[in-house]
Design a protein around this motif. Structure first.
Motif, PDB file in Angstrom:
ATOM      1  N   ARG A   1       0.507  -4.903  14.158  1.00  0.00           N
ATOM      2  CA  ARG A   1       1.194  -6.142  14.512  1.00  0.00           C
ATOM      3  C   ARG A   1       1.124  -6.325  16.012  1.00  0.00           C
ATOM      4  O   ARG A   1       1.510  -5.442  16.785  1.00  0.00           O
ATOM      5  CB  ARG A   1       2.650  -6.110  14.057  1.00  0.00           C
ATOM      6  CG  ARG A   1       3.359  -7.437  14.248  1.00  0.00           C
ATOM      7  CD  ARG A   1       4.704  -7.501  13.530  1.00  0.00           C
ATOM      8  NE  ARG A   1       5.526  -6.329  13.703  1.00  0.00           N
ATOM      9  CZ  ARG A   1       6.470  -6.212  14.629  1.00  0.00           C
ATOM     10  NH1 ARG A   1       6.722  -7.185  15.463  1.00  0.00           N
ATOM     11  NH2 ARG A   1       7.186  -5.111  14.710  1.00  0.00           N
ATOM     12  N   LYS A  38       2.268  -0.552   4.426  1.00  0.00           N
ATOM     13  CA  LYS A  38       3.049  -1.167   3.353  1.00  0.00           C
ATOM     14  C   LYS A  38       3.219  -2.654   3.661  1.00  0.00           C
ATOM     15  O   LYS A  38       3.900  -3.012   4.614  1.00  0.00           O
ATOM     16  CB  LYS A  38       4.408  -0.484   3.230  1.00  0.00           C
ATOM     17  CG  LYS A  38       4.293   0.944   2.761  1.00  0.00           C
ATOM     18  CD  LYS A  38       5.622   1.609   2.638  1.00  0.00           C
ATOM     19  CE  LYS A  38       5.404   3.033   2.148  1.00  0.00           C
ATOM     20  NZ  LYS A  38       6.535   3.889   2.380  1.00  0.00           N
ATOM     21  N   GLN A  56       4.481  -6.373   3.844  1.00  0.00           N
ATOM     22  CA  GLN A  56       5.798  -6.990   3.787  1.00  0.00           C
ATOM     23  C   GLN A  56       5.754  -8.138   2.789  1.00  0.00           C
ATOM     24  O   GLN A  56       4.751  -8.833   2.680  1.00  0.00           O
ATOM     25  CB  GLN A  56       6.200  -7.511   5.160  1.00  0.00           C
ATOM     26  CG  GLN A  56       6.327  -6.418   6.192  1.00  0.00           C
ATOM     27  CD  GLN A  56       6.650  -6.996   7.561  1.00  0.00           C
ATOM     28  OE1 GLN A  56       7.104  -8.121   7.682  1.00  0.00           O
ATOM     29  NE2 GLN A  56       6.420  -6.218   8.593  1.00  0.00           N
ATOM     30  N   LYS A  57       6.869  -8.342   2.072  1.00  0.00           N
ATOM     31  CA  LYS A  57       6.934  -9.443   1.108  1.00  0.00           C
ATOM     32  C   LYS A  57       6.791 -10.768   1.831  1.00  0.00           C
ATOM     33  O   LYS A  57       7.354 -10.966   2.897  1.00  0.00           O
ATOM     34  CB  LYS A  57       8.265  -9.404   0.355  1.00  0.00           C
ATOM     35  CG  LYS A  57       8.344  -8.307  -0.669  1.00  0.00           C
ATOM     36  CD  LYS A  57       9.609  -8.409  -1.482  1.00  0.00           C
ATOM     37  CE  LYS A  57       9.621  -7.334  -2.545  1.00  0.00           C
ATOM     38  NZ  LYS A  57      10.793  -7.415  -3.398  1.00  0.00           N
TER      39      LYS A  57
END
Length: 193
Positions: free
Chosen positions: A105, A139, A141-142
């Motif tokens: 990110r 993982k 993120q939704k």
């Protein structure tokens, strides 16, 4: 005769319910399978720098061997975008030297980056830089859609292509590595290329 008709109706209703439930069950499994489809994770090399990737957030797969000191890393926990993405992942402990998937990110530039030795990687200090990034486990993120292909910047200054220091303002600007021109006193890139 009435009992036979009732028994046949009950059997037809039971078959209908079994088919209905079976259809719903298989429909749920199909939906689960669709949701579990994995997107294509782009693979990058150890020498890819975060600043060369335009995407603000992405998942990538790093190869093995990115612990090598030739893949420069600048900072600790928050890395200058001039750093090797995979080298920073090993330094941070998110990956070991065998490679794997990471989430990257981009964040704002920092006023300073402190070097440190961690997980077999020596990161370097840098006074400041215009863009930073952080790495974490891959993982998703939704609600976030990650690209299956990365967008790279392709611009290079003439001085960077030549691979030597430019003579701007009394040799104040110098090409760092293969593509980034920085002020040797402040660590910042010039505003005009």
């Amino acid at each position: 005769m009435g009992t036979v008709v009732l028994t046949m109706k009950a059997s037809v209703i039971e078959m209908f319910l079994v088919l209905l439930v079976t259809g719903i069950h298989s429909n749920k499994e199909t939906t689960k399978k669709i949701k579990r489809l994995k997107f294509n994770v782009p693979q990058i090399n150890c020498d890819v720098k975060a600043g060369k990737i335009i995407n603000p957030e992405f998942i990538v797969k790093c190869p093995a061997g990115c612990q090598d000191p030739k893949y420069h890393v600048y900072g600790t926990d928050v890395y200058a975008s001039y750093s090797s993405v995979c080298g920073a992942a090993v330094h941070s402990g998110v990956l070991d030297n065998s490679g794997g998937k990471i989430l990257v990110r981009k964040v704002a530039g920092q006023s300073g980056y402190k070097g440190s030795y961690s997980n077999g990687v020596q990161s370097l200090s840098l006074p400041r830089w215009r863009e930073s990034f952080i790495v974490s486990e891959s993982k998703p993120q939704k609600g976030v859609t990650y690209p299956s292909a990365l967008t790279y910047s392709s611009s290079k200054s003439p001085a960077a292509k030549a691979g030597k220091c430019s003579r701007l303002v009394n040799r104040q600007y110098c090409v760092l590595g293969d593509s980034v021109e920085i002020n040797i006193f402040t660590g910042q890139a010039p505003l005009i290329w």
